[in-house]
Design an enzyme around this catalytic site. Structure first.
Site, short mmCIF file in Angstrom:
data_model
loop_
_atom_site.label_atom_id
_atom_site.label_comp_id
_atom_site.label_asym_id
_atom_site.label_seq_id
_atom_site.Cartn_x
_atom_site.Cartn_y
_atom_site.Cartn_z
N SER A 8 32.54 40.54 44.98
CA SER A 8 32.30 39.91 46.30
C SER A 8 32.42 40.89 47.46
CB SER A 8 33.30 38.78 46.51
OG SER A 8 33.14 38.25 47.81
N GLY B 1 31.12 35.50 39.04
CA GLY B 1 31.14 36.96 38.88
C GLY B 1 29.82 37.65 39.17
N ASP C 34 37.41 35.38 35.09
CA ASP C 34 37.04 33.98 34.87
C ASP C 34 35.56 33.83 34.51
OD1 ASP C 34 36.26 34.74 37.53
OD2 ASP C 34 35.82 32.63 37.90
N ASN D 190 32.97 39.81 50.28
CA ASN D 190 33.95 39.15 51.15
C ASN D 190 35.39 39.34 50.65
OD1 ASN D 190 32.23 37.57 53.14
ND2 ASN D 190 31.34 36.90 51.20
N ARG E 15 25.51 38.49 44.77
CA ARG E 15 24.83 37.49 45.60
C ARG E 15 23.35 37.25 45.25
NH1 ARG E 15 26.14 38.57 51.74
NH2 ARG E 15 28.22 38.85 50.84
N ASP F 11 37.87 36.09 42.71
CA ASP F 11 37.47 34.68 42.77
C ASP F 11 37.66 34.01 41.41
OD1 ASP F 11 36.56 35.10 45.43
OD2 ASP F 11 34.67 35.87 44.66
N ASP G 185 40.11 40.44 38.60
CA ASP G 185 39.00 39.90 39.37
C ASP G 185 39.63 39.05 40.49
OD1 ASP G 185 36.25 38.91 39.73
OD2 ASP G 185 37.07 37.04 38.97
P1 B16 Z 1 29.71 37.59 47.81
P2 B16 Z 1 34.44 37.86 41.72
C1 B16 Z 1 32.10 37.07 42.74
O1 B16 Z 1 33.46 37.43 42.93
C2 B16 Z 1 31.98 35.56 42.61
O2 B16 Z 1 32.52 35.11 41.39
C3 B16 Z 1 30.52 35.14 42.64
O3 B16 Z 1 30.43 33.73 42.61
C4 B16 Z 1 29.86 35.69 43.89
O4 B16 Z 1 28.46 35.39 43.87
C5 B16 Z 1 30.03 37.21 43.94
O5 B16 Z 1 31.43 37.52 43.92
C6 B16 Z 1 29.44 37.83 45.19
O6 B16 Z 1 30.17 37.35 46.29
O7 B16 Z 1 28.49 36.76 48.05
O8 B16 Z 1 30.93 37.12 48.59
O9 B16 Z 1 29.45 39.07 47.99
O10 B16 Z 1 34.53 36.70 40.81
O11 B16 Z 1 33.80 39.09 41.11
O12 B16 Z 1 35.74 38.16 42.44
MG MG Z 2 35.59 35.67 39.33
#
Ligand code: B16
Ligand code: MG
Length: 239
Positions: free
Chosen positions: A137, A67, A191, A139, A70, A32, A30
C-alpha cells in the site's frame, strides 16, 4: 580487567552462536489485514467504486484483491465484469477508490488494530529478532503514523518503494535487505494468497493470517496471535 574482558568476549561469542543456530532472525509483517483491519476499508472503497459504476463486486472477489497493488486490483474487478477501459481511465478510477479509502483512514483508531498484533511484534523484538513492515500500500506510512506504529519496525517498505505487485517477491526481498537478514531466515505474516506466494518466491517461510480455507498455500495459518509459540518458531521455523 583482562579477565573480565575475556568473559565479556566469551559471553558475546555464546550469544552470537545461539543466534546463528536459530532458524529465524527476521520477522516481516504485511500491514492491511495483519496488523490493522484496513483490509476492510480497501474492500469498502472498491465496493463503493463498483456500485457507482454498476459493476458486480462481492467478498469472494474482494479476497482476490488482498495484497494486490492498486491498478492490478482494479484490473481483477474489470476482468470479473468483462469491462475494458483505457490506461488513463484505470488511473482515474483507481484514484477515485483511493479517495474513498483515504476518507475511511481519517477515522481509524486503536479499535482498528488486529488484536494482539502489537504485543506480538513487541515480543518478537524483545527476543532479539529484526522486524519489518512490508506492504503493497502507498498509504501504509499514513496508517503507521495515525496509529503510531512505526517504532515497532527496523525497516518499513511500502507501495512507494516497489514496482512489482505481489506475488512478485520484491516487497519482501527489499525488507530483508534493509534489515540485513538472509531471506531463508525470514518469516512473513500475510493475509493474502498472493502475499504467501510472494513470500515463498522470496525464499521465505510464511504464516497465513486468516481463514486457512482461503490460504491453502500457507504452511501454518492462524487468526489469534496468542496461539503462536514464538520461541518454537524462532528455533525451528515452521516445518
Ligand atoms: P494502496 P498490504 C495492500 O496492502 C492491500 O491489501 C490491497 O488491498 C491494496 O490494493 C494494496 O495494498 C494497495 O494499496 O491503494 O493503498 O496503495 O496488504 O500489502 O498491506
Ligand atoms: Mg494484507
Amino acid at each position: 580487567m583482562a579477565a573480565s574482558g575475556g568473559v565479556v568476549v566469551q559471553f558475546k561469542t555464546l550469544l552470537y552462536t545461539a543466534r546463528m543456530s536459530q532458524r529465524l532472525q527476521g520477522f516481516i509483517f504485511d500491514l492491511d489485514g495483519v496488523v490493522v483491519f484496513t483490509d476492510k476499508y480497501h474492500y469498502l472503497g472498491w465496493k463503493r467504486l463498483a456500485d457507482t459504476q454498476g459493476w458486480h463486486l462481492d467478498e469472494t472477489i474482494g479476497h482476490q484483491l488482498r495484497g494486490v497493488s492498486r491498478i492490478p486490483a482494479l484490473e481483477v474487478i474489470l476482468e470479473h465484469n468483462g469491462v475494458t477501459v483505457s490506461e488513463d481511465e484505470k488511473h482515474r478510477l483507481a484514484d477515485i477508490k483511493n479517495e474513498y479509502y483515504k476518507a475511511f483512514l481519517r477515522d481509524i483508531n486503536e479499535d482498528d488494530l488486529y488484536p494482539g498484533a502489537v504485543e506480538f511484534v513487541e515480543r518478537v523484538r524483545e527476543l532479539g529478532m529484526k522486524t519489518a513492515l512490508a506492504s503493497a500500500s502507498k498509504n501504509a506510512e499514513a496508517v503507521l503514523e495515525a496509529l503510531r506504529l512505526a517504532h515497532l519496525f527496523d525497516a518499513v517498505v511500502t507501495g512507494n518503494d516497489i514496482t512489482r505487485s505481489k506475488p512478485d517477491p520484491q516487497v519482501f526481498l527489499t525488507a530483508a535487505e534493509r534489515f540485513g537478514v538472509e531471506p531463508s531466515r525470514c518469516v512473513v505474516f500475510e493475509d493474502a494468497y498472493s502475499g504467501i506466494e510472494a513470500a515463498h518466491n522470496a525464499g521465505m517461510q510464511a504464516v497465513g493470517v486468516g481463514d486457512p480455507a482461503r490460504l491453502p498455500n500457507a504452511s501454518l495459518c492462524m487468526t489469534d496471535y496468542s496461539e503462536l509459540s514464538l520461541e518454537d518458531i524462532i528455533e525451528r521455523g515452521l516445518e
